[in-house]
Each structure stands twice: as structure tokens, then as C-alpha cells.
Design a protein around this motif. Structure first.
Motif, PDB file in Angstrom:
ATOM      1  N   GLU A 146      20.114  -1.081   3.037  1.00 52.90           N
ATOM      2  CA  GLU A 146      18.785  -1.304   3.598  1.00 52.90           C
ATOM      3  C   GLU A 146      17.856  -2.006   2.613  1.00 52.90           C
ATOM      4  OE1 GLU A 146      17.606   2.631   4.957  1.00 52.90           O
ATOM      5  OE2 GLU A 146      17.945   1.956   7.015  1.00 52.90           O
ATOM      6  N   TYR A 147      17.102  -2.953   3.140  1.00 50.96           N
ATOM      7  CA  TYR A 147      16.099  -3.644   2.369  1.00 50.96           C
ATOM      8  C   TYR A 147      14.789  -2.860   2.400  1.00 50.96           C
ATOM      9  CZ  TYR A 147      19.037  -7.832   2.358  1.00 50.96           C
ATOM     10  OH  TYR A 147      20.064  -8.724   2.175  1.00 50.96           O
ATOM     11  N   VAL A 148      13.992  -3.029   1.376  1.00 46.10           N
ATOM     12  CA  VAL A 148      12.625  -2.503   1.350  1.00 46.10           C
ATOM     13  C   VAL A 148      11.694  -3.639   1.758  1.00 46.10           C
ATOM     14  CG1 VAL A 148      10.791  -1.511  -0.063  1.00 46.10           C
ATOM     15  CG2 VAL A 148      13.190  -0.901  -0.501  1.00 46.10           C
ATOM     16  N   TYR A 149      10.832  -3.381   2.712  1.00 42.97           N
ATOM     17  CA  TYR A 149       9.866  -4.373   3.192  1.00 42.97           C
ATOM     18  C   TYR A 149       8.449  -3.858   2.954  1.00 42.97           C
ATOM     19  CZ  TYR A 149      13.733  -6.443   5.887  1.00 42.97           C
ATOM     20  OH  TYR A 149      14.919  -7.029   6.270  1.00 42.97           O
ATOM     21  N   TRP A 150       7.580  -4.772   2.619  1.00 42.59           N
ATOM     22  CA  TRP A 150       6.156  -4.459   2.502  1.00 42.59           C
ATOM     23  C   TRP A 150       5.360  -5.369   3.420  1.00 42.59           C
ATOM     24  CZ3 TRP A 150       3.380  -0.894  -0.486  1.00 42.59           C
ATOM     25  CH2 TRP A 150       4.148  -0.102  -1.353  1.00 42.59           C
ATOM     26  N   TYR A 151       4.417  -4.736   4.119  1.00 45.55           N
ATOM     27  CA  TYR A 151       3.492  -5.461   4.989  1.00 45.55           C
ATOM     28  C   TYR A 151       2.082  -4.975   4.691  1.00 45.55           C
ATOM     29  CZ  TYR A 151       7.385  -6.979   7.935  1.00 45.55           C
ATOM     30  OH  TYR A 151       8.534  -7.563   8.401  1.00 45.55           O
ATOM     31  N   ARG A 152       1.110  -5.728   5.125  1.00 44.42           N
ATOM     32  CA  ARG A 152      -0.261  -5.250   5.060  1.00 44.42           C
ATOM     33  C   ARG A 152      -0.964  -5.595   6.363  1.00 44.42           C
ATOM     34  NH1 ARG A 152      -3.289  -9.133   0.594  1.00 44.42           N
ATOM     35  NH2 ARG A 152      -3.424 -11.048   1.860  1.00 44.42           N
ATOM     36  N   GLN A 153      -1.983  -4.802   6.673  1.00 42.87           N
ATOM     37  CA  GLN A 153      -2.711  -4.995   7.905  1.00 42.87           C
ATOM     38  C   GLN A 153      -4.203  -4.927   7.622  1.00 42.87           C
ATOM     39  OE1 GLN A 153      -2.125  -2.074  11.037  1.00 42.87           O
ATOM     40  NE2 GLN A 153      -2.520  -3.590  12.627  1.00 42.87           N
ATOM     41  N   ILE A 154      -4.837  -6.028   7.875  1.00 40.15           N
ATOM     42  CA  ILE A 154      -6.288  -6.087   7.793  1.00 40.15           C
ATOM     43  C   ILE A 154      -6.825  -5.664   9.148  1.00 40.15           C
ATOM     44  CG2 ILE A 154      -8.254  -7.652   7.462  1.00 40.15           C
ATOM     45  CD1 ILE A 154      -6.388  -9.257   5.557  1.00 40.15           C
ATOM     46  N   HIS A 155      -7.964  -5.018   9.130  1.00 36.45           N
ATOM     47  CA  HIS A 155      -8.510  -4.406  10.334  1.00 36.45           C
ATOM     48  C   HIS A 155      -8.459  -5.330  11.552  1.00 36.45           C
ATOM     49  CE1 HIS A 155     -10.845  -1.721  12.732  1.00 36.45           C
ATOM     50  NE2 HIS A 155     -11.782  -2.616  12.926  1.00 36.45           N
ATOM     51  N   SER A 156      -7.895  -4.776  12.640  1.00 39.52           N
ATOM     52  CA  SER A 156      -7.848  -5.471  13.938  1.00 39.52           C
ATOM     53  C   SER A 156      -6.998  -6.737  13.923  1.00 39.52           C
ATOM     54  CB  SER A 156      -9.251  -5.816  14.432  1.00 39.52           C
ATOM     55  OG  SER A 156      -9.969  -4.631  14.707  1.00 39.52           O
ATOM     56  N   GLN A 157      -6.044  -6.807  12.999  1.00 37.84           N
ATOM     57  CA  GLN A 157      -5.102  -7.923  12.993  1.00 37.84           C
ATOM     58  C   GLN A 157      -3.681  -7.387  13.007  1.00 37.84           C
ATOM     59  OE1 GLN A 157      -5.827 -10.814   9.899  1.00 37.84           O
ATOM     60  NE2 GLN A 157      -8.047 -10.564  10.033  1.00 37.84           N
ATOM     61  N   GLY A 158      -2.725  -8.245  13.314  1.00 39.37           N
ATOM     62  CA  GLY A 158      -1.332  -7.849  13.230  1.00 39.37           C
ATOM     63  C   GLY A 158      -0.887  -7.746  11.781  1.00 39.37           C
ATOM     64  N   PRO A 159       0.143  -6.972  11.493  1.00 36.35           N
ATOM     65  CA  PRO A 159       0.629  -6.847  10.117  1.00 36.35           C
ATOM     66  C   PRO A 159       1.106  -8.188   9.564  1.00 36.35           C
ATOM     67  CG  PRO A 159       1.501  -5.078  11.476  1.00 36.35           C
ATOM     68  CD  PRO A 159       0.841  -6.059  12.395  1.00 36.35           C
ATOM     69  N   GLN A 160       0.879  -8.368   8.287  1.00 27.66           N
ATOM     70  CA  GLN A 160       1.292  -9.589   7.592  1.00 27.66           C
ATOM     71  C   GLN A 160       2.430  -9.258   6.643  1.00 27.66           C
ATOM     72  OE1 GLN A 160      -1.555 -11.009   4.708  1.00 27.66           O
ATOM     73  NE2 GLN A 160      -0.703 -13.071   4.677  1.00 27.66           N
ATOM     74  N   THR A 180      -8.219  -6.226   0.478  1.00 26.58           N
ATOM     75  CA  THR A 180      -8.512  -4.922   1.065  1.00 26.58           C
ATOM     76  C   THR A 180      -7.822  -4.825   2.422  1.00 26.58           C
ATOM     77  OG1 THR A 180     -10.634  -4.645  -0.078  1.00 26.58           O
ATOM     78  CG2 THR A 180     -10.345  -3.462   2.008  1.00 26.58           C
ATOM     79  N   ALA A 181      -6.925  -3.829   2.560  1.00 30.31           N
ATOM     80  CA  ALA A 181      -6.112  -3.707   3.764  1.00 30.31           C
ATOM     81  C   ALA A 181      -5.319  -2.414   3.686  1.00 30.31           C
ATOM     82  CB  ALA A 181      -5.149  -4.886   3.883  1.00 30.31           C
ATOM     83  N   VAL A 182      -4.625  -2.097   4.772  1.00 23.31           N
ATOM     84  CA  VAL A 182      -3.655  -1.002   4.747  1.00 23.31           C
ATOM     85  C   VAL A 182      -2.289  -1.610   4.439  1.00 23.31           C
ATOM     86  CG1 VAL A 182      -2.528   0.832   6.053  1.00 23.31           C
ATOM     87  CG2 VAL A 182      -4.967   0.357   6.413  1.00 23.31           C
ATOM     88  N   TYR A 183      -1.636  -1.072   3.421  1.00 29.63           N
ATOM     89  CA  TYR A 183      -0.338  -1.574   2.989  1.00 29.63           C
ATOM     90  C   TYR A 183       0.752  -0.608   3.412  1.00 29.63           C
ATOM     91  CZ  TYR A 183      -2.688  -5.147   0.283  1.00 29.63           C
ATOM     92  OH  TYR A 183      -3.436  -6.230  -0.077  1.00 29.63           O
ATOM     93  N   TYR A 184       1.770  -1.158   4.066  1.00 29.05           N
ATOM     94  CA  TYR A 184       2.879  -0.355   4.555  1.00 29.05           C
ATOM     95  C   TYR A 184       4.171  -0.753   3.847  1.00 29.05           C
ATOM     96  CZ  TYR A 184      -0.082   0.513   8.692  1.00 29.05           C
ATOM     97  OH  TYR A 184      -1.097   0.867   9.545  1.00 29.05           O
ATOM     98  N   CYS A 185       4.947   0.242   3.447  1.00 26.47           N
ATOM     99  CA  CYS A 185       6.312  -0.041   3.033  1.00 26.47           C
ATOM    100  C   CYS A 185       7.246   0.589   4.059  1.00 26.47           C
ATOM    101  CB  CYS A 185       6.605   0.491   1.634  1.00 26.47           C
ATOM    102  SG  CYS A 185       6.780   2.277   1.520  1.00 26.47           S
ATOM    103  N   THR A 186       8.374  -0.023   4.261  1.00 26.35           N
ATOM    104  CA  THR A 186       9.373   0.485   5.187  1.00 26.35           C
ATOM    105  C   THR A 186      10.732  -0.041   4.752  1.00 26.35           C
ATOM    106  OG1 THR A 186       9.983   0.691   7.533  1.00 26.35           O
ATOM    107  CG2 THR A 186       9.093  -1.433   6.810  1.00 26.35           C
ATOM    108  N   HIS A 187      11.788   0.408   5.405  1.00 28.77           N
ATOM    109  CA  HIS A 187      13.107  -0.090   5.030  1.00 28.77           C
ATOM    110  C   HIS A 187      14.013  -0.182   6.248  1.00 28.77           C
ATOM    111  CE1 HIS A 187      14.653   4.120   4.979  1.00 28.77           C
ATOM    112  NE2 HIS A 187      13.532   4.416   4.373  1.00 28.77           N
ATOM    113  N   ASN A 188      14.936  -1.107   6.198  1.00 24.46           N
ATOM    114  CA  ASN A 188      15.866  -1.345   7.291  1.00 24.46           C
ATOM    115  C   ASN A 188      17.004  -2.203   6.781  1.00 24.46           C
ATOM    116  OD1 ASN A 188      16.918  -2.854   9.803  1.00 24.46           O
ATOM    117  ND2 ASN A 188      15.758  -1.139  10.586  1.00 24.46           N
TER     118      ASN A 188
END
Lengths: 111, 113
Positions: free
Chosen positions: A31-45, A83-91
Motif C-alpha cells: 500500500e502507498y501512503v497518500y496525502w491530500y489537503r482540503q481548503i474550505h468548501s473545495q474538493g481535496p487536492q 491553511t487547510a485540513v490535511y489528510y493522510c490515507t493509504h491504499n
């Protein structure tokens, strides 16, 4: 589904490095580790991803521990726009993979 | 990175009506797209996996008859919220995979009155 642990919030001064940790102790070997971020009211980047080697691109660096149970996203020179919410996930990244998200870390970059 | 678009960006509808949201991969083909829903101050919740030319796969607890998904081409998936109710008001986001990375659309804000 991916199970990750991230601090709910962090602060960083503008121009300084922001280091965001993530614990993913249940990650499988392929599984890879992925990082995304989401600025308010936008889709994750999408930010960056990696398997076991450290990775760097124009946005950030990703440091993965040798046992792959945790990683750190580094924004070398944080700006107010980071400034954003940062998400890590894996798949595994296979043909029909799906990503699941935890609560992420709200990074606030202060002037 | 690859670009995913959504239309409309926001929609307001009356209770009981149906709303269709489009998701397009602009510069790549996607045999698989994903639909997420996000309530205020919550994380993204995967609703379903949309497969080109076959039936969508729904996550547990998501009503397939209420959230109709059609993936008729390699660049377009649609989500139709049927007989929408105020509790369906949410931020709907789609994504598509390109070269091992999932790219997300900008989202659609649905408000059901």
C-alpha cells in the motif's frame, strides 16, 4: 479501509516548515501512503504519495519511517494559503482502489 | 496533475425533486470514478464506486435506489439524488484515478429546501 491517526490541529508560523505527522500502523506491504489537503468548501487536492522511499515534489516532502507505520508531510516554507485540513490515507493503488479518509489535521498558518 | 470537473458547483432544489450531478475527467480517461459526501465539519465519506459500463458498487448504508449512478463513458459519471430531502443537503465530491493517483473534483453543494 485505511485507519490513520493524525493530530486534530496544528499551528505554524508563515515562512517556517510545517511538519504534519500521520500514524498508519495497519498499512499493508503493497500500500502507498497518500496525502491530500482540503481548503474550505473545495474538493481535496492531491499533494504527494510514496511507498517506502522518501519523496519530494514542488509542493512538499514525504518522509516514511523504515517500518512504514508512520509518515510525516513537510511543507518547507508554509504560507497563509497552506491553511487547510490535511489528510493522510493509504491504499494499494490497484485498478479499482478506493480511498477512505479520517478526520485529518487542520493546519493553521499564522502571519 | 489530472483535472476533474463537476457540474453544477451548487444547486438548490425543493424537497421531493431529483438532482443530477456530473463528474468529468477532462484530460484523461477513467474506468472508475468515486462519489463522496461530506457533511459540515466532517470528513469525506465514500458513497459508491462508479464503474464504466457496469453497475456501481455502493458502500454499506448508502441506498442505491436513492443515489443513482451512471458511468456511461470513460470521462463522465453522473450521480442523481432522487426524491431529495433536506437531510440529503451536503457537499458531494467525485474523484477519478489517473496513473495511480486519485484526483478530486471541486465539489457540488446541494441544498434541499
Amino acid at each position: 479501509d485505511a485507519k490513520t491517526t493524525q493530530p486534530p490541529s496544528m499551528d505554524c508560523a508563515e515562512g517556517r516548515a510545517a511538519n504534519l505527522p500521520c500514524n498508519h500502523s495497519t498499512i499493508s506491504g503493497n500500500e502507498y501512503v497518500y496525502w491530500y489537503r482540503q481548503i474550505h468548501s473545495q474538493g481535496p487536492q492531491y499533494i504527494i504519495h510514496g511507498l517506502k522511499n522518501n519523496e519530494t515534489n514542488e509542493m512538499a516532502s514525504l518522509i516514511i519511517t523504515e517500518d512504514r507505520k508512520s509518515s510525516t508531510l513537510i511543507l518547507p516554507h508554509a504560507t497563509l494559503r497552506d491553511t487547510a485540513v490535511y489528510y493522510c490515507t493509504h491504499n494499494s493503488g490497484g485498478s479499482n482502489y478506493k480511498l477512505t479518509f479520517g478526520k485529518g489535521t487542520l493546519l493553521t498558518v499564522n502571519p | 496533475g489530472a483535472v476533474v470537473s463537476q457540474h453544477p458547483s451548487r444547486v438548490i432544489c425543493k424537497s421531493g425533486t431529483s438532482v443530477k450531478i456530473e463528474c468529468r475527467s477532462l484530460d484523461f480517461q477513467a474506468t472508475t470514478m468515486f462519489w463522496y459526501r461530506q457533511f459540515p465539519k466532517k470528513s469525506l465519506m465514500l458513497m459508491a464506486t462508479s464503474n464504466e459500463g457496469s453497475k456501481a458498487t455502493y458502500e454499506q448504508g448508502v441506498e442505491k435506489d436513492k443515489f443513482l449512478i451512471n458511468h456511461a463513458s470513460l470521462t463522465l459519471s453522473t450521480l442523481t439524488v432522487t426524491s431529495a430531502h433536506p437531510e440529503d443537503s451536503s457537499f458531494y465530491i467525485c474523484s477519478a484515478r489517473d496513473d495511480g493517483v486519485q484526483f478530486f473534483g471541486p465539489g457540488t453543494r446541494l441544498t434541499v429546501l
